[in-house]
Structures are given as C-alpha cells and as structure tokens.
Write a protein that holds these residues in place. Structure first.
Motif, short mmCIF file in Angstrom:
data_model
loop_
_atom_site.label_atom_id
_atom_site.label_comp_id
_atom_site.label_asym_id
_atom_site.label_seq_id
_atom_site.Cartn_x
_atom_site.Cartn_y
_atom_site.Cartn_z
N ALA A 48 0.44 -0.71 -0.37
CA ALA A 48 -0.13 0.02 -0.17
C ALA A 48 0.99 1.11 0.09
N VAL A 49 1.08 2.07 -1.58
CA VAL A 49 1.51 3.44 -1.14
C VAL A 49 0.88 4.19 -1.76
N SER A 50 0.44 5.13 -1.40
CA SER A 50 -0.17 6.14 -2.13
C SER A 50 0.57 6.88 -2.64
N GLY A 51 -0.72 6.98 -3.63
CA GLY A 51 0.31 8.14 -5.01
C GLY A 51 -0.88 9.44 -4.74
N LEU A 116 17.06 3.67 3.72
CA LEU A 116 15.67 2.83 4.75
C LEU A 116 14.61 4.47 5.50
N ALA A 117 14.74 5.34 4.98
CA ALA A 117 13.72 5.92 4.77
C ALA A 117 13.16 5.96 3.39
N GLN A 123 6.90 7.70 1.20
CA GLN A 123 5.92 9.66 0.66
C GLN A 123 7.18 10.70 0.27
N LEU A 124 8.58 10.45 0.99
CA LEU A 124 9.84 11.08 -0.30
C LEU A 124 9.87 10.47 -1.21
#
Length: 134
Positions: A48-51, A116-117, A123-124
């Motif tokens: 789940a990655v928000s676009g 890692l971030a 979102q980065l």
C-alpha cells in the motif's frame, strides 16, 4: 515464496540481488535486463503506497527509486565499486585506492540511511510527482 517481513522481505531480497549485481554489471545492463523481470513481481505484492491520487502506479515508482538508490550504493562499495575507480582516475597520484575506500564509508552509511528512509516513508519519493502532476 515466504520471507521474513512478508512483502517487504521480498522487496529486500530483490534489492539485495540488485545490490550484488551492481558489483559486476553496469546500471544499463541491470535496468534493461533485471528490472523488467523484477518490476512485475514488485507490482504484484500489493504494498500500500499512496500516490496522492495523481500517480497511477505509485508502487512501481517507489520500487524503481529503491532500485536506483540501491545501485548508487552498490557502485560505492568494494569489490568492484565503479565510482571508486572513477575517483581514483581523477585523484592526485598520492591518493591510493585504500584512501578512497576509507573516505567513502560515510557516504555508504548515508546511502543506507536514505534507502531505509525511502522504504519506511514512500511519501519522500512520491510527493514531488504528485505535486507536479496533481
């Protein structure tokens, strides 16, 4: 295939393989041969990655950036370390390859922290495309 941490374990395994391949292959070979093989696998993991409603396949964009950062890190590490040999080629004669290996350690640590971030905070990676196209 069952790895620790579920889907993120599979992503970590793919990135580890890309990291190892970066020792021996140039980025062009990896992006033209390996990436088309592993990108569909990454896309099918349902991470789940928000676009932000603007990026149509945010998990693919996120995965490709992960691969790019992994390759950057791989090019800074021995045994081959393409970037290290480029640095040696322009360094003054008094600088040995050992000096370059020691000097690049902080940059490798920074690359691993940024990787890692990016894994923890997708979102980065996605806020800029969402801002531009949204």
């Amino acid at each position: 295939m069952s790895l620790p941490f579920g889907n993120y374990g599979i992503i970590a395994f793919i990135l580890f393989i890309v990291f190892l391949l970066g020792f021996f292959l140039d980025w062009i070979e990896i992006t033209l041969i390996v990436l088309p093989l592993v990108a569909p696998v990454a896309a099918s993991l349902d991470i789940a990655v928000s676009g932000y409603g603007a990026v149509s396949r945010p998990e693919i964009v996120w995965f490709i950036i992960l691969v790019a950062v992994t390759l950057q890190t791989s090019f800074l590490t021995p045994p081959v370390g393409f970037a290290l040999f480029y640095l040696k080629g322009i360094a003054p004669p008094g600088i040995s390859l050992g000096h370059i290996y020691k000097g690049v350690v902080p940059f490798i640590i920074l690359q691993l922290i940024s990787l890692l971030a990016i894994i923890l905070f997708p979102q980065l990676v996605l806020w800029l495309p969402a801002f531009i196209y949204g």
